[in-house]
Enzyme design. Structure first.
Site, short mmCIF file in Angstrom:
data_model
loop_
_atom_site.label_atom_id
_atom_site.label_comp_id
_atom_site.label_asym_id
_atom_site.label_seq_id
_atom_site.Cartn_x
_atom_site.Cartn_y
_atom_site.Cartn_z
N TYR A 196 15.09 -10.72 -9.71
CA TYR A 196 13.72 -10.18 -9.58
C TYR A 196 12.79 -10.87 -10.58
O TYR A 196 11.71 -11.35 -10.22
CB TYR A 196 13.74 -8.67 -9.83
CG TYR A 196 12.36 -8.06 -10.02
CD1 TYR A 196 11.57 -7.72 -8.92
CD2 TYR A 196 11.85 -7.83 -11.30
CE1 TYR A 196 10.31 -7.16 -9.11
CE2 TYR A 196 10.59 -7.27 -11.48
CZ TYR A 196 9.83 -6.94 -10.38
OH TYR A 196 8.57 -6.40 -10.58
N LEU B 150 5.44 -9.77 4.27
CA LEU B 150 5.44 -10.89 3.32
C LEU B 150 6.45 -11.98 3.72
O LEU B 150 6.42 -13.08 3.18
CB LEU B 150 5.74 -10.40 1.90
CG LEU B 150 4.62 -9.57 1.26
CD1 LEU B 150 5.10 -8.88 -0.01
CD2 LEU B 150 3.41 -10.46 0.95
N SER C 286 4.98 -9.33 -13.82
CA SER C 286 5.75 -8.27 -14.48
C SER C 286 6.24 -8.67 -15.87
O SER C 286 6.59 -9.83 -16.11
CB SER C 286 6.97 -7.96 -13.60
OG SER C 286 7.90 -7.19 -14.32
N ILE D 220 0.83 -1.22 0.00
CA ILE D 220 0.00 0.00 0.00
C ILE D 220 0.86 1.26 0.00
O ILE D 220 0.44 2.30 -0.49
CB ILE D 220 -0.95 -0.02 1.23
CG1 ILE D 220 -2.01 1.09 1.17
CG2 ILE D 220 -0.19 0.15 2.54
CD1 ILE D 220 -3.20 0.74 0.39
N GLU E 22 9.04 -8.08 -16.79
CA GLU E 22 10.42 -8.54 -16.59
C GLU E 22 10.52 -10.06 -16.77
O GLU E 22 11.60 -10.59 -17.01
CB GLU E 22 10.89 -8.19 -15.18
CG GLU E 22 11.53 -6.82 -15.04
CD GLU E 22 12.91 -6.74 -15.66
OE1 GLU E 22 13.76 -7.55 -15.31
OE2 GLU E 22 13.12 -5.86 -16.51
#
Ligand code: NAP
Ligand code: G4F
Length: 344
Positions: free
Chosen positions: A158, A58, A134, A10, A136
């Protein structure tokens, strides 16, 4: 009764725009926040007074189960991640834990709290889940433009972590009948973008040069090409995917691609300056492995969700430069971290 959404991430760029969008749609919005006195929570709270917050991380399965139990959401949007690609080489294990395993932990929290056991047991009032996948994941692209069917070849820790989260989301949909969707989002930007990403680094750099606060802008690979859109448009797509009749994954982008060099030229041109007098190539900003070209084919999203972007590349660049000039001149902020602490 208002539908209730829980958003991880958020305090990030997308979290704030999604919260704004869902509040406008009449939702009861909760944000998951981590850490002690996280200063970015104050920034969101100032912007959006109507959000409520719940603690969680997380990295911590128990905290996610508690958050889902407490909030009792109808929809969960998992936007939390280590999202800066270069950091994923420096902290590869942490990236795998947050950006990859974090997805598993959120899905497990939903599964446990919904009472879904090992077999496929779709329920009517089930919690809907959105995963922030993503472009990516396409990495070294096999074809261009990229569609929902283009194979993945991630080029960074990532990208690899996102690919894990993407397939896991599909797997929970197939294994448990969960309403779980992934948006394969191409780069999207705004005045709230983190200062480490190239668009905001450029808009802040141009603003500082225009105001006489800096004389150069150091950048890495100017040849890389991205499909850049406006974050406000992309959060609409997230909501449309979650509100759809059936769960599926979608490519979200503009279908137009520009090089970093074109981005820089457009940003300097917006203030009447010639970029070649100010931009300095810095070898240390190049990446161990680069994603050279990204370009979306968003046909499915248009046909099935009715989604289309509304802001052009040129307007996006002008919006960001204008916003940073106002920010730096109004508040006499001089550093990227100062600018990061405030949202226009
Ligand atoms: P962002 O501004 O970097 O925000 C990342 C968010 O993740 C922050 O709110 C951060 O919260 C949170 N976070 C980090 N570590 C966490 C942890 N351990 N537990 C819980 N939350 C944690 O990213 P964004 O641009 O809004 O992107 C949103 C999502 O979309 C990300 O998953 C990103 O990878 C993905 N994505 C973005 C783009 C894009 O172009 N923007 C494109 C495709 C996909 P703190 O304040 O606690 O640090
Ligand atoms: O703005 P960037 O750091 O974004 P990147 O790596 O494309 O990742 C962003 O978009 C992804 C979606 O495709 C998201 F999943 C991810 O979370 C993130 O939001 O870099 C864009 C390009 C790269 O090719 C980079 O090498 O710009 C090039 N670049 C050149 N000089 C630079 C710089 N990037 C940064 N950050 N800083 C530079 O000085």
């Amino acid at each position: 009764m208002a539908r209730r959404a829980l958003i991880t991430g958020i305090t990030g760029q997308d979290g704030s725009y999604l919260a704004e969008h869902l509040l406008r749609e009449g939702y009861d919005v909760w944000g998951l926040v981590r850490g002690q006195a996280n200063p970015r929570v104050t920034r969101v709270r100032r912007l959006l007074e109507d959000i409520r917050f719940v603690g969680g991380d997380l990295l911590d399965q128990g905290s996610l189960i508690s958050a889902v139990e407490k909030v009792q959401p109808d929809e969960v949007y998992n936007l939390g991640a280590i999202s800066f690609v270069p950091l994923s080489w420096e902290q590869a294990e942490l990236t795998a834990e947050v950006t990859g395993m974090g997805v598993l932990r959120v899905l497990e929290a939903i599964r446990v709290c919904s009472g879904i056991s090992s077999s496929r047991s779709p329920k009517s009032g089930q919690i809907r889940f959105y995963q922030a996948s993503s472009s990516e994941m396409f990495g070294q692209v096999r074809e261009s433009p990229q569609t929902e069917r283009t194979p993945f070849h991630p080029r960074s820790p990532y990208g690899v972590a996102k690919t894990y989260g993407h397939f896991l989301t599909q797997n929970y949909r197939e294994s448990y009948g969960m309403f779980a969707v992934s948006g394969i989002l191409f780069n999207h930007e705004s005045p709230r973008r983190g200062a480490e990403f190239v668009t905001r680094k450029v808009s802040l750099g141009v603003a500082r040069i225009k105001l006489g606060l800096a004389s150069e802008l150091r950048l890495g690979n100017l040849d890389a090409r991205r499909d850049w859109g406006y974050a406000g448009d992309y959060v609409r797509a997230m909501h449309l995917m979650v509100a759809a009749d059936r769960p599926d994954d979608y490519v979200i982008g503009t279908g137009r691609t520009h090089s970093v060099r074109e981005l820089v030229a457009a940003a300097f041109e917006a203030v009447g300056l010639d970029w070649e007098r100010y931009v300095v190539f810095d070898q240390s900003l190049r990446r161990p492995a680069e994603v050279d070209l990204l370009c979306a084919d968003p046909k499915e999203a248009k046909a099935r969700l009715g989604w289309e972007p509304s802001v052009s590349f040129e307007d996006l660049v002008a919006m960001m430069v204008e916003s940073d000039i106002a920010l730096l001149s109004g508040k006499t902020l001089r550093s990227e971290s100062d600018a990061e602490a405030v949202w226009p």
